[in-house]
Write an enzyme that holds these catalytic residues in place. Structure first.
Site, PDB file in Angstrom:
ATOM      1  N   LYS A 109       1.049  -0.964  -0.037  1.00 39.55           N
ATOM      2  CA  LYS A 109      -0.132   0.057  -0.004  1.00 39.55           C
ATOM      3  C   LYS A 109       0.820   1.012  -0.045  1.00 39.55           C
ATOM      4  O   LYS A 109       2.051   1.360   0.507  1.00 39.55           O
ATOM      5  CB  LYS A 109      -0.674  -0.068   1.243  1.00 39.55           C
ATOM      6  CG  LYS A 109      -2.151  -0.673   1.037  1.00 39.55           C
ATOM      7  CD  LYS A 109      -3.007  -0.714   2.316  1.00 39.55           C
ATOM      8  CE  LYS A 109      -3.459   0.620   3.013  1.00 39.55           C
ATOM      9  NZ  LYS A 109      -4.385   0.365   4.113  1.00 39.55           N
ATOM     10  N   HIS A 145      -0.104   4.135   1.263  1.00 43.68           N
ATOM     11  CA  HIS A 145      -0.697   5.137   2.273  1.00 43.68           C
ATOM     12  C   HIS A 145      -1.022   4.468   3.407  1.00 43.68           C
ATOM     13  O   HIS A 145      -0.772   3.125   3.345  1.00 43.68           O
ATOM     14  CB  HIS A 145      -1.917   5.773   1.868  1.00 43.68           C
ATOM     15  CG  HIS A 145      -3.131   4.885   1.450  1.00 43.68           C
ATOM     16  ND1 HIS A 145      -3.090   4.216   0.074  1.00 43.68           N
ATOM     17  CD2 HIS A 145      -4.180   4.359   2.167  1.00 43.68           C
ATOM     18  CE1 HIS A 145      -4.289   3.461   0.359  1.00 43.68           C
ATOM     19  NE2 HIS A 145      -4.969   3.588   1.451  1.00 43.68           N
TER      20      HIS A 145
END
Ligand code: OMP
Length: 228
Positions: free
Chosen positions: A114, A116
């Site tokens: 990911k 974030h």
């Protein structure tokens, strides 16, 4: 030859058949081989079936002399590789607590990192310097499990074993003297523990009035060609 089938293993096979997870017919595997049976763990798709599945894994783990010493497991964290291993690892971890009072950590990975939030590919309990049990569904050639093992070594974890539902007991190539699972255990130097294996499936079919002799014959001939 056929192996003895413990009550929890018989119950697991009956339940897998009932849920359509274990099927007989003609199936093309990842390896390209055409198999007379297939095990699709993704069809354990309800609360009751996941609960029973977790308990069967936990029973097989606790029956293993290699993973248990004096009633205690020799691992600190269960790791479930994405995707299928994630839910499996979670239910096995919960069943170990419910049925045996054993509380170990749980971790899984993402296929994509990911960009974030918490970031990274690993989620859950920290595995660095920890003894880790990998939980997965089926090993045929062993490709996926070797990748998980390598990743764990790279992050400083200590893989101590693999727990799976079904050991298909197949050789990677016809000239091999051992099965791909035996090769995984030998190369990675860790035990691979399964709820059931192909010889036990044969024993189950032999004792079961619900299946035709033809099914057992097909499974037996598949094993004599590709199995150990
Ligand atoms: P290997 O990576 O070759 O060990 O294959 C394991 C994978 O094969 C599993 O994760 C499944 O995607 C698939 N598989 C089953 O799920 N059930 C089977 O009975 C047979 C296979 C297979 O294709 O060999």
């Amino acid at each position: 030859s056929e192996q003895e089938v413990a009550p929890y293993q018989k119950a697991f096979l009956e339940f897998s058949l009932e849920q359509g997870v274990l099927k007989f017919g003609s199936f093309v595997l990842k390896s390209g081989r055409t198999s007379p049976y297939f095990f699709n763990a993704g069809l354990f798709a309800s609360g009751a079936s996941l609960f029973k599945l977790g308990r069967a894994y936990a029973a097989s783990i606790m029956s293993s002399k290699e993973l248990v010493t004096d009633g205690n497991v020799n691992f600190d964290v269960i790791f479930g590789p994405a995707y299928k291993g994630i839910s499996l690892g979670a239910v096995v971890c919960a069943a170990l607590y419910n049925d045996f009072g054993i509380d170990v950590g749980f971790a899984y990975d993402r296929k994509e990192a990911k960009d974030h939030g918490e970031g990274g590919k690993l989620v859950g309990a920290s595995m660095k310097d920890k003894r880790v049990l990998i939980v997965d569904d089926v090993i045929t050639a062993g490709t996926a499990i070797r990748q998980s093992h390598e990743m764990l070594i790279n992050i400083g974890a200590k893989p101590v074993g693999v727990s799976i539902a079904l050991d298909r007991a197949e050789k990677r190539s016809l000239e091999d003297p051992i099965s791909s699972i035996q090769a995984v255990a030998r190369d990675l130097e860790i035990p691979v523990v399964s709820i059931v294996s192909l010889p036990q499936l044969q024993g189950f079919l032999r004792d079961s009035p619900n299946y035709s002799d033809e099914v057992l014959e097909q499974v037996t001939s598949y094993r004599s060609k590709y199995g150990v």
